[in-house]
Design a protein around this motif. Structure first.
Motif, PDB file in Angstrom:
ATOM      1  N   VAL A 176       0.858  -1.118   0.097  1.00 42.03           N
ATOM      2  CA  VAL A 176      -0.026  -0.036   0.235  1.00 42.03           C
ATOM      3  C   VAL A 176       0.983   1.231  -0.015  1.00 42.03           C
ATOM      4  O   VAL A 176       0.474   2.227  -0.854  1.00 42.03           O
ATOM      5  N   LEU A 177       2.029   1.280   0.817  1.00 47.72           N
ATOM      6  CA  LEU A 177       2.835   2.480   0.873  1.00 47.72           C
ATOM      7  C   LEU A 177       3.557   2.761  -0.470  1.00 47.72           C
ATOM      8  O   LEU A 177       3.495   3.642  -1.040  1.00 47.72           O
ATOM      9  N   ILE A 178       3.816   1.497  -1.075  1.00 49.66           N
ATOM     10  CA  ILE A 178       4.367   1.653  -2.514  1.00 49.66           C
ATOM     11  C   ILE A 178       3.343   2.391  -3.432  1.00 49.66           C
ATOM     12  O   ILE A 178       3.690   3.234  -4.405  1.00 49.66           O
ATOM     13  N   ALA A 179       2.167   1.622  -3.538  1.00 48.85           N
ATOM     14  CA  ALA A 179       0.988   2.315  -4.325  1.00 48.85           C
ATOM     15  C   ALA A 179       0.835   3.756  -4.153  1.00 48.85           C
ATOM     16  O   ALA A 179       0.617   4.598  -5.238  1.00 48.85           O
ATOM     17  N   LEU A 180       0.770   4.097  -2.837  1.00 43.82           N
ATOM     18  CA  LEU A 180       0.446   5.620  -2.501  1.00 43.82           C
ATOM     19  C   LEU A 180       1.848   6.589  -3.014  1.00 43.82           C
ATOM     20  O   LEU A 180       1.333   7.577  -3.572  1.00 43.82           O
ATOM     21  N   ARG A 181       2.849   6.157  -2.941  1.00 42.75           N
ATOM     22  CA  ARG A 181       3.860   6.906  -3.162  1.00 42.75           C
ATOM     23  C   ARG A 181       4.039   6.999  -4.839  1.00 42.75           C
ATOM     24  O   ARG A 181       4.610   7.947  -5.412  1.00 42.75           O
ATOM     25  N   GLU A 182       3.629   5.710  -5.423  1.00 42.32           N
ATOM     26  CA  GLU A 182       3.940   5.752  -6.828  1.00 42.32           C
ATOM     27  C   GLU A 182       2.981   6.798  -7.604  1.00 42.32           C
ATOM     28  O   GLU A 182       3.227   7.278  -8.501  1.00 42.32           O
ATOM     29  N   LEU A 183       1.537   7.030  -6.838  1.00 44.03           N
ATOM     30  CA  LEU A 183       0.734   7.839  -7.344  1.00 44.03           C
ATOM     31  C   LEU A 183       0.909   9.063  -6.929  1.00 44.03           C
ATOM     32  O   LEU A 183       0.296  10.172  -7.422  1.00 44.03           O
ATOM     33  N   GLY A 184       1.980   9.188  -5.986  1.00 40.18           N
ATOM     34  CA  GLY A 184       2.133  10.921  -5.618  1.00 40.18           C
ATOM     35  C   GLY A 184       1.155  11.133  -4.680  1.00 40.18           C
ATOM     36  O   GLY A 184       0.751  12.310  -4.526  1.00 40.18           O
ATOM     37  N   MET A 185       0.520  10.417  -3.971  1.00 39.21           N
ATOM     38  CA  MET A 185      -0.626  10.620  -2.845  1.00 39.21           C
ATOM     39  C   MET A 185       0.053  11.316  -1.582  1.00 39.21           C
ATOM     40  O   MET A 185       1.063  10.736  -1.183  1.00 39.21           O
ATOM     41  N   SER A 186      -0.762  12.256  -1.051  1.00 37.70           N
ATOM     42  CA  SER A 186      -0.415  12.639   0.282  1.00 37.70           C
ATOM     43  C   SER A 186      -1.361  11.837   1.248  1.00 37.70           C
ATOM     44  O   SER A 186      -2.450  11.789   1.245  1.00 37.70           O
ATOM     45  N   PHE A 187      -0.637  11.446   2.299  1.00 38.71           N
ATOM     46  CA  PHE A 187      -1.391  10.781   3.434  1.00 38.71           C
ATOM     47  C   PHE A 187      -0.691  10.856   4.639  1.00 38.71           C
ATOM     48  O   PHE A 187       0.428  11.391   4.778  1.00 38.71           O
ATOM     49  N   GLU A 188      -1.549  10.544   5.663  1.00 39.29           N
ATOM     50  CA  GLU A 188      -0.750  10.511   7.064  1.00 39.29           C
ATOM     51  C   GLU A 188      -0.608   9.008   7.315  1.00 39.29           C
ATOM     52  O   GLU A 188      -1.520   8.274   7.104  1.00 39.29           O
ATOM     53  N   TYR A 189       0.589   8.672   7.931  1.00 36.32           N
ATOM     54  CA  TYR A 189       0.825   7.439   8.302  1.00 36.32           C
ATOM     55  C   TYR A 189       0.775   7.225   9.833  1.00 36.32           C
ATOM     56  O   TYR A 189       1.449   8.063  10.590  1.00 36.32           O
ATOM     57  N   ILE A 190       0.338   6.161  10.463  1.00 33.73           N
ATOM     58  CA  ILE A 190       0.132   5.928  11.837  1.00 33.73           C
ATOM     59  C   ILE A 190       0.736   4.505  12.012  1.00 33.73           C
ATOM     60  O   ILE A 190       0.127   3.537  11.302  1.00 33.73           O
ATOM     61  N   GLU A 191       1.776   4.441  12.696  1.00 32.15           N
ATOM     62  CA  GLU A 191       2.484   2.946  13.298  1.00 32.15           C
ATOM     63  C   GLU A 191       1.693   2.095  14.092  1.00 32.15           C
ATOM     64  O   GLU A 191       1.238   2.779  15.202  1.00 32.15           O
ATOM     65  N   GLU A 192       1.274   1.113  13.734  1.00 31.39           N
ATOM     66  CA  GLU A 192       0.471  -0.041  14.687  1.00 31.39           C
ATOM     67  C   GLU A 192       1.695  -0.762  15.123  1.00 31.39           C
ATOM     68  O   GLU A 192       2.272  -1.624  14.415  1.00 31.39           O
ATOM     69  N   ASP A 193       1.862  -1.013  16.578  1.00 30.81           N
ATOM     70  CA  ASP A 193       2.798  -1.594  17.117  1.00 30.81           C
ATOM     71  C   ASP A 193       2.389  -3.327  17.076  1.00 30.81           C
ATOM     72  O   ASP A 193       1.792  -3.488  17.959  1.00 30.81           O
ATOM     73  N   LEU A 194       2.842  -4.012  16.020  1.00 29.87           N
ATOM     74  CA  LEU A 194       2.524  -5.641  16.282  1.00 29.87           C
ATOM     75  C   LEU A 194       3.296  -6.083  17.130  1.00 29.87           C
ATOM     76  O   LEU A 194       3.179  -7.458  17.323  1.00 29.87           O
ATOM     77  N   SER A 195       4.385  -5.546  17.735  1.00 26.03           N
ATOM     78  CA  SER A 195       5.357  -6.332  18.559  1.00 26.03           C
ATOM     79  C   SER A 195       4.828  -6.356  19.878  1.00 26.03           C
ATOM     80  O   SER A 195       5.184  -7.298  20.725  1.00 26.03           O
ATOM     81  N   ILE A 196       3.504  -5.842  20.101  1.00 25.03           N
ATOM     82  CA  ILE A 196       2.553  -6.175  21.301  1.00 25.03           C
ATOM     83  C   ILE A 196       1.332  -6.559  20.996  1.00 25.03           C
ATOM     84  O   ILE A 196       0.911  -6.441  19.936  1.00 25.03           O
ATOM     85  N   ARG A 197       0.861  -7.452  22.010  1.00 27.59           N
ATOM     86  CA  ARG A 197      -0.568  -8.026  21.816  1.00 27.59           C
ATOM     87  C   ARG A 197      -1.767  -7.350  21.623  1.00 27.59           C
ATOM     88  O   ARG A 197      -2.830  -7.558  21.030  1.00 27.59           O
ATOM     89  N   LYS A 198      -1.678  -6.336  22.504  1.00 28.58           N
ATOM     90  CA  LYS A 198      -2.775  -5.367  22.618  1.00 28.58           C
ATOM     91  C   LYS A 198      -2.976  -4.534  21.202  1.00 28.58           C
ATOM     92  O   LYS A 198      -2.050  -3.815  21.025  1.00 28.58           O
ATOM     93  N   LYS A 199      -4.250  -4.593  20.505  1.00 24.46           N
ATOM     94  CA  LYS A 199      -4.445  -3.391  19.444  1.00 24.46           C
ATOM     95  C   LYS A 199      -4.837  -2.379  19.821  1.00 24.46           C
ATOM     96  O   LYS A 199      -5.507  -2.091  20.726  1.00 24.46           O
ATOM     97  N   SER A 200      -4.496  -1.496  18.987  1.00 27.22           N
ATOM     98  CA  SER A 200      -4.940   0.116  19.344  1.00 27.22           C
ATOM     99  C   SER A 200      -6.437   0.082  19.158  1.00 27.22           C
ATOM    100  O   SER A 200      -7.246  -0.861  18.442  1.00 27.22           O
ATOM    101  N   ASP A 201      -6.938   1.117  19.806  1.00 27.76           N
ATOM    102  CA  ASP A 201      -8.564   1.469  19.814  1.00 27.76           C
ATOM    103  C   ASP A 201      -8.857   1.805  18.085  1.00 27.76           C
ATOM    104  O   ASP A 201      -9.812   1.222  17.631  1.00 27.76           O
TER     105      ASP A 201
END
Length: 232
Positions: free
Chosen positions: A26-51
């Motif tokens: 998805v990141l490659i596609a967004l960048r390939e098309l020159g899209m502006s977007f906000e990126y939010i990192e979800e830490d998968l190294s912990i078990r608890k999923k974000s709200d």
């Protein structure tokens, strides 16, 4: 701004984890098309999923998630097709190409091989990493090499999977290259020997800024996957 957008939220938001091969697409596609977007990192190294993940993908509770004007789109292949349908024509009008081929047969073929990667190659990768004993590892290694050669056969002598233009199937497959060195180390084989055309394709893809700026360090990805597969 749509009524269901959070104040301060960008029109396009992408939620993912840095080592997630599916999200790299998805990141490659967004960048390939020159899209502006906000990126939010979800830490998968912990078990608890974000709200945010629980709210935007309550069914699978997984990333990647693209949020467009407050509406979530989940599953990397689904997201790629959405990106192409919503913004691909603008890229084409500006002199680029859309992600999916225009020809219906070529589109069907691209989707077929994308499904092959997701349901065959990734499953075999898991078998290789989780194999117990030499016989099981050799069987998984042989199957993985066979599948990568099948992908190489689909590529043929073309520069990219759809011909001269970088597109949908290249975006689907190239994140796998973040695991190529891991495959070699885990299975003790040389992809330059086994799949030379695929390796040349990898180098061509990595000449693109959208790919180069997205793919993380291969050793770090390998370490993270060993942790996920419980072999550290």
């Amino acid at each position: 701004m749509a009524d269901n957008m959070v104040p301060g939220e960008s029109e396009v938001v992408f939620v993912d984890f840095w080592a997630n091969l599916f999200g790299m697409r998805v990141l490659i596609a967004l960048r390939e098309l020159g899209m502006s977007f906000e990126y939010i990192e979800e830490d998968l190294s912990i078990r608890k999923k974000s709200d945010l993940v629980l709210r935007m993908n309550p069914v699978y509770r997984m990333v990647p998630i693209l949020i467009h004007r407050g509406h979530p789109i989940c599953n990397s292949i689904n997201i790629l097709e959405y990106i192409d349908e919503v913004w691909g024509h603008r890229h084409a009008e500006a002199g680029g190409t859309q992600l999916l081929p225009a020809d219906p047969l070529e589109r069907a073929s691209a989707r077929f091989w994308a499904d092959f990667v997701d349901h065959k190659v990734f499953n075999t990768e898991m078998r290789l990493f989780k194999s117990k004993g030499d016989d099981e590892k050799e069987a998984a290694k042989g199957e993985l090499i066979r599948q990568l050669r099948q992908l190489e056969g689909a590529l043929g002598d073309k520069n990219f999977f759809s011909g001269d233009e970088f597109g949908f199937l290249d975006i689907v497959v190239i994140p796998l290259s973040s695991m190529f060195r891991a495959y070699e180390q885990q299975g003790t084989f040389d992809l330059e020997v086994e799949c030379p055309k695929l390796m040349r394709w990898e180098k061509r893809c990595k000449e693109r800024e959208s790919v180069r700026s997205t793919l993380p360090d291969e050793e770090e990805v390998y370490r993270m996957h060993k942790k996920w597969y419980g072999i550290e």
